[in-house]
Write an enzyme that holds these catalytic residues in place. Sequence first.
Site, short mmCIF file in Angstrom:
data_model
loop_
_atom_site.label_atom_id
_atom_site.label_comp_id
_atom_site.label_asym_id
_atom_site.label_seq_id
_atom_site.Cartn_x
_atom_site.Cartn_y
_atom_site.Cartn_z
N ARG A 24 21.09 39.37 -46.59
CA ARG A 24 20.63 37.92 -46.34
C ARG A 24 19.12 38.16 -47.11
O ARG A 24 18.69 37.10 -47.38
CB ARG A 24 20.76 37.61 -45.03
CG ARG A 24 20.34 36.38 -44.92
CD ARG A 24 20.92 35.34 -43.66
NE ARG A 24 20.84 36.10 -42.55
CZ ARG A 24 19.71 36.50 -41.77
NH1 ARG A 24 18.68 36.06 -41.87
NH2 ARG A 24 20.10 37.33 -40.64
N TYR B 223 22.72 13.66 -58.48
CA TYR B 223 23.90 14.04 -57.94
C TYR B 223 23.95 13.52 -56.58
O TYR B 223 22.97 13.62 -55.85
CB TYR B 223 24.02 15.49 -58.06
CG TYR B 223 25.24 15.79 -57.54
CD1 TYR B 223 26.58 15.67 -57.78
CD2 TYR B 223 25.17 16.86 -56.11
CE1 TYR B 223 27.41 16.18 -56.88
CE2 TYR B 223 26.25 17.34 -55.61
CZ TYR B 223 27.45 16.98 -55.74
OH TYR B 223 28.41 17.57 -55.10
N ASP C 95 16.28 19.44 -62.02
CA ASP C 95 17.74 20.22 -61.94
C ASP C 95 18.05 20.17 -63.35
O ASP C 95 18.30 19.10 -64.03
CB ASP C 95 18.42 19.06 -61.02
CG ASP C 95 19.78 19.72 -60.83
OD1 ASP C 95 20.31 20.30 -61.85
OD2 ASP C 95 20.59 19.33 -59.80
N LYS D 150 28.07 25.86 -62.36
CA LYS D 150 28.46 25.05 -63.62
C LYS D 150 28.18 25.92 -65.00
O LYS D 150 28.91 26.79 -65.03
CB LYS D 150 27.77 23.64 -63.51
CG LYS D 150 27.70 22.86 -62.29
CD LYS D 150 28.83 22.37 -61.91
CE LYS D 150 29.31 21.84 -60.81
NZ LYS D 150 28.19 21.64 -59.49
N1 LCS Z 1 22.92 19.61 -59.12
C1 LCS Z 1 23.80 18.75 -59.79
C2 LCS Z 1 23.20 18.08 -61.28
C3 LCS Z 1 25.42 18.91 -59.69
O1 LCS Z 1 26.09 18.16 -60.59
C4 LCS Z 1 25.86 19.47 -58.42
C5 LCS Z 1 27.18 19.46 -58.29
C6 LCS Z 1 24.84 20.05 -57.85
C7 LCS Z 1 23.68 20.14 -57.92
C8 LCS Z 1 25.35 20.81 -56.56
O2 LCS Z 1 25.91 22.07 -56.92
P1 LCS Z 1 26.98 22.75 -55.99
O3 LCS Z 1 26.59 22.98 -54.64
O4 LCS Z 1 28.33 22.13 -56.05
O5 LCS Z 1 26.99 24.16 -56.92
N2 LCS Z 1 27.88 18.56 -58.98
C9 LCS Z 1 29.44 18.21 -58.63
C10 LCS Z 1 30.04 17.31 -59.51
O6 LCS Z 1 29.47 16.37 -60.43
N3 LCS Z 1 31.23 17.29 -59.21
O7 LCS Z 1 31.37 18.24 -58.13
C11 LCS Z 1 30.02 19.03 -57.80
#
Ligand code: LCS
Length: 392
Positions: free
Chosen positions: A58, A111, A183, A208
């Site tokens: 951690r 998001y 972001d 992603k």
């Molecule tokens: N920032 C962006 C631009 C995102 O599209 C997402 C997730 C996150 C942060 C959060 O990331 P995660 O915790 O899921 O790794 N976007 C998603 C979407 O458009 N569909 O499912 C997840």
Amino acid sequence: MTKELEFATLAVHAGESPCPATGALDTPIYQSTTFVSANADEMAAVYGEEKIGFMYTRYGNPTTRALEAKLAALEGGESALATASGMAAVSSAILGYVKSGDHVVAAQSIYGATYNFFNKKLPRMGASATFVSSPNVEAFEKALRPNTRLIYFETPSNPVLEVIDIAAVVRLARSRGIPTIVDNTFASPALQRPLELGITAVVHSATKYLCGHGDAMGGAIIGSREYISLLLHEIIRDFGGVISPFNAWLILRGIRTLHLRMPAHCSNAHRIAEFLAGHPTVERVNYPGLAHHPGHLIAKKQMSAFGAMISFEAKGGYEGGKRVMDGVKLFARAASLGDTRSLIVHPASTSHRAVPPEDRRAIGISDGLVRLSVGIEAVDDLIADLDQALQF
Ligand code: LCS
């Protein structure tokens, strides 16, 4: 070597070196929660950070450390922190700046869970956010208050592909001494490097494009050594959103082909956006690579290519969107993005469910909007799939 290494070389090599103990060329997965010390004095020195070493996963892990060094190199930052998910990165990065009584100016087109964090979680800790529904820097300026401690946005944004002029926001923020967070998930560092334009910190859902294969959750924060150290000591250790060594390794492996995957994603998406824009069943296409997109010229200035996310509205509103969703055979009806496989979602009922309907409409997430994450399959197969789904 005196010349600075290029992006492709950094993607392959940065942060990694052969294991000094075994010669293993690939970074090992240090699947261990804890690390042993030779004696009590050494253990105290490692915990006190007078001696470099690992103590507990951690607090840091060698596999994760390699990923962090690669992320810092690719974004051109001093330091990076890998986290359990994109939301762990987003929330930790914000908590590094914002405390009770503070105010944040955030783009409204972000998001859904990030929107929810600003809208619902900040008030619980006595802080607040103002959302800006226009991508213009004047709108950000108008929203500033004397207690504004942070400006936050995505570019291009999820899912309407709004493009914000990074350099213009940086000029405004610097003139008021306010830090900025972007972001960079939709672009990835292969296409856009906000720190080079003066942004204070970059966050990612590494789930992603960085991972790229849809098989590991992760997040990343890249910024100054001082800020990342603060996040590590004051936020991540106490909130606990650390990435597992195995997921760090999968993302590390994924990044080695980021510079090859992104051009393939982008050229497929460009062809598909043009196909959709000319299709009689399609009413509106959001893709920064199309000349009619309001952010096209800004995207051209700050990105090396336009990315592989597209959203569009088919004729018939919600029913039309549903017909496309139900009609595709090759695109997978699945959340997430940045996978080698092409994915399709309906943002109003999935990724942006948490955003109140009137706020969704204000930023262009209509009930019929469909979002594509264009993969790296043969583009003609993807176009044929969309074409047959659009026959109504
Ligand atoms: N920032 C962006 C631009 C995102 O599209 C997402 C997730 C996150 C942060 C959060 O990331 P995660 O915790 O899921 O790794 N976007 C998603 C979407 O458009 N569909 O499912 C997840």
